[in-house]
Design a protein around this motif. Sequence first.
Motif, short mmCIF file in Angstrom:
data_model
loop_
_atom_site.label_atom_id
_atom_site.label_comp_id
_atom_site.label_asym_id
_atom_site.label_seq_id
_atom_site.Cartn_x
_atom_site.Cartn_y
_atom_site.Cartn_z
N GLN A 120 12.00 9.78 -14.34
CA GLN A 120 11.11 10.21 -13.27
C GLN A 120 10.02 11.10 -13.86
N GLY A 121 8.79 10.91 -13.38
CA GLY A 121 7.67 11.73 -13.85
C GLY A 121 6.90 11.10 -15.00
N GLU A 122 7.39 9.96 -15.54
CA GLU A 122 6.70 9.32 -16.65
C GLU A 122 5.55 8.45 -16.15
N PHE A 123 4.54 8.30 -17.02
CA PHE A 123 3.40 7.43 -16.74
C PHE A 123 3.38 6.30 -17.76
N PHE A 124 3.02 5.12 -17.29
CA PHE A 124 2.86 3.96 -18.16
C PHE A 124 1.53 3.28 -17.84
N ILE A 125 1.00 2.56 -18.81
CA ILE A 125 -0.13 1.68 -18.58
C ILE A 125 0.41 0.26 -18.70
N PRO A 137 0.82 -1.21 0.00
CA PRO A 137 0.00 0.00 0.00
C PRO A 137 0.86 1.26 0.00
N CYS A 138 0.45 2.23 -0.76
CA CYS A 138 1.16 3.53 -0.82
C CYS A 138 0.58 4.43 0.27
N GLU A 139 1.37 4.67 1.31
CA GLU A 139 0.86 5.40 2.47
C GLU A 139 0.52 6.86 2.16
N ASP A 140 1.22 7.45 1.19
CA ASP A 140 0.94 8.84 0.85
C ASP A 140 0.27 8.95 -0.51
N PHE A 141 -0.62 8.00 -0.81
CA PHE A 141 -1.25 7.97 -2.13
C PHE A 141 -2.04 9.25 -2.41
N LEU A 151 -2.55 2.21 -14.46
CA LEU A 151 -1.74 3.39 -14.71
C LEU A 151 -0.64 3.43 -13.66
N ALA A 152 0.61 3.50 -14.11
CA ALA A 152 1.76 3.48 -13.21
C ALA A 152 2.55 4.77 -13.36
N TYR A 153 2.98 5.34 -12.24
CA TYR A 153 3.71 6.61 -12.23
C TYR A 153 5.10 6.39 -11.65
N ILE A 154 6.12 6.87 -12.35
CA ILE A 154 7.50 6.76 -11.88
C ILE A 154 7.76 7.94 -10.95
N ALA A 155 7.62 7.70 -9.66
CA ALA A 155 7.75 8.80 -8.69
C ALA A 155 9.21 9.14 -8.40
N GLU A 156 10.07 8.13 -8.37
CA GLU A 156 11.48 8.37 -8.07
C GLU A 156 12.36 7.41 -8.86
N VAL A 175 7.62 3.09 -7.96
CA VAL A 175 6.51 3.11 -8.91
C VAL A 175 5.19 3.13 -8.14
N ILE A 176 4.35 4.12 -8.43
CA ILE A 176 3.04 4.25 -7.80
C ILE A 176 1.98 3.82 -8.80
N TYR A 177 1.01 3.03 -8.35
CA TYR A 177 -0.06 2.54 -9.23
C TYR A 177 -1.39 3.18 -8.85
N ASP A 178 -2.28 3.28 -9.85
CA ASP A 178 -3.53 4.00 -9.61
C ASP A 178 -4.49 3.27 -8.68
N ASN A 179 -4.16 2.04 -8.25
CA ASN A 179 -5.00 1.34 -7.29
C ASN A 179 -4.54 1.57 -5.85
N GLY A 180 -3.59 2.53 -5.67
CA GLY A 180 -3.14 2.87 -4.33
C GLY A 180 -2.01 2.02 -3.79
N THR A 181 -1.33 1.28 -4.65
CA THR A 181 -0.18 0.48 -4.23
C THR A 181 1.09 1.06 -4.83
N GLU A 182 2.22 0.57 -4.36
CA GLU A 182 3.50 1.00 -4.91
C GLU A 182 4.48 -0.15 -4.87
N SER A 183 5.54 -0.05 -5.63
CA SER A 183 6.58 -1.07 -5.62
C SER A 183 7.94 -0.39 -5.72
N ASP A 184 8.92 -1.07 -5.18
CA ASP A 184 10.31 -0.61 -5.20
C ASP A 184 11.08 -1.64 -6.02
N VAL A 185 11.21 -1.38 -7.32
CA VAL A 185 11.76 -2.38 -8.22
C VAL A 185 12.94 -1.81 -8.99
N LEU A 186 13.75 -2.71 -9.51
CA LEU A 186 14.84 -2.29 -10.38
C LEU A 186 14.27 -1.87 -11.73
N GLN A 187 14.95 -0.90 -12.35
CA GLN A 187 14.48 -0.40 -13.63
C GLN A 187 14.39 -1.52 -14.67
#
Length: 405
Positions: A184-189, A143-147, A194-199, A217-229
């Motif tokens: 950073q700042g890009e959006f993907f589907i 879950p993305c705490e600061d969604f 919808l996924a947002y590259i926050a950092e 990576v922040i997702y529009d369902n309120g989750t996030e992941s910390d993944v390698l590029q």
Amino acid sequence: MSDPGLDELAAELSDFAAPEKKGGRPPREERIIAGFEEIQRFFEKHGRVPQHGEERDIFERLYAVRLDRLRALADCRALLTPLDHQGLLAGASSVAATEEAIDVDELAAELAGAAGAEDITVLRHVRTSTEKRAAEEIAQRQPCEDFETFKPLFDCVQREIKEGIRETHAVHKLDELKLTEIQQGEFFIVEGQLAYIAEVGDDIRTKYERRDSRLRVIYDNGTESDVLQRSFQRALYRDEAARLVINPSAGPLFSDEVSEDDQESGTIYVLRSKSDLPIVASNRDVLHKIGVTGRSNIAARFANAKNEATFLLADVEVVATYDLYNINRVKLENLIHRVFDPARLDIDIKDRFGKPVVPREWFLVPLFVVDEAVERIKDGSITQYIYDPDSARLVVAGRRSEKSH
């Protein structure tokens, strides 16, 4: 006494054994059952029935069509009902009534590929290493705490895609767009989300001495992941329906010198209200209406402000203007409103006829920040920024202010 090594090998190989035949069923029925089982596995994985829509994964769309046809055929329902422990056949079919009826033979032919080859050398019901990696990456989301910080961005991008302000391009054409790295700042589907590259973290070296970096990576369902590029890139390329959302480009809007070929397109205006409403009076120095007009006579544009609810039924004063050349006014105004959306005034008033109106162009933003936004429009960097009300400044979209930590 048996050899333990052989016993372990036999147990491992048993996973690859071909499934047992189902009690003398005709091949046609087995293919229909196999196709239905794929839909059941989709339901178990995603918690919903497959759906139609161009934004959906190609396989999900195939399953949706297949389920519609299974629901529409009485023979198929009779065959599958005993297996339907999830109630998938109970839903209404979305197949148009005008479509020609499809008999069981036609459906069986369509589902033949879903059942796979009959050769026992072909592995079935065994996940590939790629599928396992994909499942692991999904499982790593949290879950993305600061969604709430990012939700306005998602809402705005979805609206801009719908209105045609932003375009989407197939990820498999990224080479044509010369986009070699995720920014950073890009959006993907991806996978229908919808996924947002926050950092984008600092460069690191993998054990094979390849460059990589860690993404938030922040997702529009309120989750996030910390993944390698590289892992995220693999996820994009695995999804044939993955899209890159193109940033709206303001282009070179201003120049210090106006050439003879330039055509004036309009003016960005910044207004201050003279309304006596308490919320206006208490924030008058930072409450501004920001918009774009094509009129050269700005004063004439706002002469009737006190009679218009969008102007808060009060006179206004012009505090700043910026002339535009060779620009799409609608796209620019939408871009400006996206940047300042977190500080949009939330108020509704009644017009002269008593009808409630919600003014949409008033923002609690200091004038010096508007000046900075115009400078970033000039150099084309504005698409990467959003206004942070906590720090009263423009920040890279998605980056939290110091007060939010």
